[in-house]
Design a protein around this motif. Structure first.
Motif, mmCIF file in Angstrom:
data_model
loop_
_atom_site.group_PDB
_atom_site.id
_atom_site.type_symbol
_atom_site.label_atom_id
_atom_site.label_comp_id
_atom_site.label_asym_id
_atom_site.label_seq_id
_atom_site.Cartn_x
_atom_site.Cartn_y
_atom_site.Cartn_z
ATOM 1 N N ASN A 10 7.179 18.438 25.857
ATOM 2 C CA ASN A 10 7.220 17.246 26.377
ATOM 3 C C ASN A 10 5.541 16.609 25.389
ATOM 4 O OD1 ASN A 10 8.428 17.277 28.636
ATOM 5 N ND2 ASN A 10 7.351 19.066 29.590
ATOM 6 N N ILE A 11 5.340 16.880 24.160
ATOM 7 C CA ILE A 11 3.978 16.846 23.720
ATOM 8 C C ILE A 11 4.817 16.032 22.096
ATOM 9 C CG2 ILE A 11 2.304 17.132 25.008
ATOM 10 C CD1 ILE A 11 1.794 19.545 23.111
ATOM 11 N N ILE A 12 3.884 15.411 21.138
ATOM 12 C CA ILE A 12 4.762 15.644 19.925
ATOM 13 C C ILE A 12 5.044 17.089 19.293
ATOM 14 C CG2 ILE A 12 3.789 13.248 19.639
ATOM 15 C CD1 ILE A 12 1.220 14.649 17.634
ATOM 16 N N PRO A 13 6.287 17.113 18.702
ATOM 17 C CA PRO A 13 6.084 18.174 17.695
ATOM 18 C C PRO A 13 4.913 19.300 16.669
ATOM 19 C CG PRO A 13 7.955 16.355 17.668
ATOM 20 C CD PRO A 13 7.009 16.077 17.877
ATOM 21 N N GLY A 14 4.281 18.186 16.486
ATOM 22 C CA GLY A 14 3.679 19.118 15.721
ATOM 23 C C GLY A 14 2.254 19.796 16.189
ATOM 24 N N LEU A 15 2.309 18.719 17.522
ATOM 25 C CA LEU A 15 1.062 19.666 18.372
ATOM 26 C C LEU A 15 1.864 20.946 18.875
ATOM 27 C CD1 LEU A 15 -2.061 19.580 19.378
ATOM 28 C CD2 LEU A 15 -1.443 17.715 20.991
ATOM 29 N N GLU A 16 3.337 20.790 19.171
ATOM 30 C CA GLU A 16 3.653 21.813 19.944
ATOM 31 C C GLU A 16 3.935 23.165 18.979
ATOM 32 O OE1 GLU A 16 6.499 21.902 23.765
ATOM 33 O OE2 GLU A 16 7.189 21.442 21.898
ATOM 34 N N ASP A 36 6.151 14.453 12.447
ATOM 35 C CA ASP A 36 6.320 15.123 13.135
ATOM 36 C C ASP A 36 4.781 14.981 14.192
ATOM 37 O OD1 ASP A 36 7.077 18.035 11.956
ATOM 38 O OD2 ASP A 36 5.557 18.465 10.878
ATOM 39 N N ALA A 37 4.794 13.239 14.267
ATOM 40 C CA ALA A 37 4.066 12.966 15.582
ATOM 41 C C ALA A 37 4.521 12.141 15.907
ATOM 42 C CB ALA A 37 2.702 12.436 14.891
ATOM 43 N N TYR A 38 4.513 10.433 15.726
ATOM 44 C CA TYR A 38 5.268 9.791 16.102
ATOM 45 C C TYR A 38 5.926 8.780 14.749
ATOM 46 C CZ TYR A 38 2.641 10.239 19.967
ATOM 47 O OH TYR A 38 1.613 10.638 20.612
ATOM 48 N N GLY A 39 6.133 9.365 13.431
ATOM 49 C CA GLY A 39 7.249 9.017 12.813
ATOM 50 C C GLY A 39 6.760 7.861 12.145
ATOM 51 N N GLU A 40 7.396 7.969 10.666
ATOM 52 C CA GLU A 40 6.443 7.031 9.404
ATOM 53 C C GLU A 40 6.685 5.634 10.151
ATOM 54 O OE1 GLU A 40 5.055 8.438 6.728
ATOM 55 O OE2 GLU A 40 6.004 9.837 7.037
ATOM 56 N N TYR A 41 5.597 4.542 9.607
ATOM 57 C CA TYR A 41 6.290 3.240 9.555
ATOM 58 C C TYR A 41 7.537 2.464 9.334
ATOM 59 C CZ TYR A 41 4.292 -1.621 9.970
ATOM 60 O OH TYR A 41 4.842 -3.237 10.939
ATOM 61 N N ASN A 42 8.511 2.205 9.809
ATOM 62 C CA ASN A 42 9.180 1.602 9.580
ATOM 63 C C ASN A 42 9.514 0.654 9.153
ATOM 64 O OD1 ASN A 42 12.042 1.043 9.183
ATOM 65 N ND2 ASN A 42 12.666 2.405 10.989
ATOM 66 N N ASP A 43 9.514 -0.391 8.358
ATOM 67 C CA ASP A 43 9.861 -1.515 8.070
ATOM 68 C C ASP A 43 10.289 -2.080 8.851
ATOM 69 O OD1 ASP A 43 6.775 -2.629 6.575
ATOM 70 O OD2 ASP A 43 7.972 -1.641 4.701
ATOM 71 N N ALA A 44 11.767 -1.690 8.968
ATOM 72 C CA ALA A 44 12.686 -1.921 9.447
ATOM 73 C C ALA A 44 12.796 -2.705 10.359
ATOM 74 C CB ALA A 44 13.915 -1.731 9.528
ATOM 75 N N LEU A 45 11.878 -2.298 11.694
ATOM 76 C CA LEU A 45 11.425 -2.212 13.118
ATOM 77 C C LEU A 45 10.754 -3.005 13.122
ATOM 78 C CD1 LEU A 45 11.230 1.616 14.199
ATOM 79 C CD2 LEU A 45 12.576 0.005 14.102
ATOM 80 N N VAL A 46 9.979 -3.930 11.775
ATOM 81 C CA VAL A 46 9.450 -5.473 12.492
ATOM 82 C C VAL A 46 11.229 -6.606 12.260
ATOM 83 C CG1 VAL A 46 8.032 -7.121 10.821
ATOM 84 C CG2 VAL A 46 7.786 -5.159 10.737
ATOM 85 N N HIS A 47 10.522 -7.466 13.270
ATOM 86 C CA HIS A 47 11.841 -8.487 13.035
ATOM 87 C C HIS A 47 11.089 -10.253 13.516
ATOM 88 C CE1 HIS A 47 14.222 -5.205 14.321
ATOM 89 N NE2 HIS A 47 13.785 -4.527 15.125
ATOM 90 N N LYS A 48 11.635 -11.184 13.708
ATOM 91 C CA LYS A 48 11.397 -11.936 13.963
ATOM 92 C C LYS A 48 12.317 -12.297 15.115
ATOM 93 C CE LYS A 48 12.988 -15.176 10.152
ATOM 94 N NZ LYS A 48 13.110 -16.327 9.594
ATOM 95 N N VAL A 49 11.370 -13.400 15.743
ATOM 96 C CA VAL A 49 12.102 -13.334 17.238
ATOM 97 C C VAL A 49 11.388 -14.928 17.066
ATOM 98 C CG1 VAL A 49 11.805 -12.936 19.700
ATOM 99 C CG2 VAL A 49 11.282 -11.167 18.073
#
Length: 131
Positions: A10-16, A36-49
């Protein structure tokens, strides 16, 4: 009843992982890599809306956050990265993606999770209320 922490997911893997087999009274520092927390920053998740996807009467500025839904119905928070004319660049990365997390932890109590907590995936206590 148990006096040793057991994995619940139920918590981030690294802390658990750092808590596994810790006992009441233990205190320690832990540093957790993004993977092991919230993942690496992913440029593909930046979108033009298109600007039309936002309220017409609202001034949209970089840094603003909006709640949305993924195609599979999950609630997500998007952050406005940049506004350029009729286009808005939004960032779907978790706010802590790519961030190294540091915790100072003290184990004060260990108990078995209740059936409700296991079903809901989070802790319930006398101070929390759910509809």
């Amino acid at each position: 009843a148990s006096d040793v922490y057991k994995r619940q997911g139920n918590i981030i893997p690294g802390l658990e992982n750092a808590l596994i087999d810790k006992t009441v009274g233990e205190a320690f520092d832990v540093s957790i890599n993004p993977v092991d927390a919230y993942g690496e920053y992913n440029d593909a998740l930046v979108h033009k809306v298109p600007r039309t996807q936002f309220p017409a009467d609202m001034e949209i500025e970089a840094g603003m956050q909006f709640q949305g839904q993924t195609p599979d119905g999950q609630t997500t928070v998007v952050k406005v990265k940049e506004v350029s004319g009729d286009d808005v660049m939004v960032d779907n990365n978790h706010p802590l993606a790519g961030v190294q997390l540091n915790f100072a932890v003290e184990v004060t109590d260990v108990r078995e999770a209740s059936k409700t907590e296991l079903e809901h995936g989070h802790v319930h206590d006398s101070n929390s209320h759910h509809a």
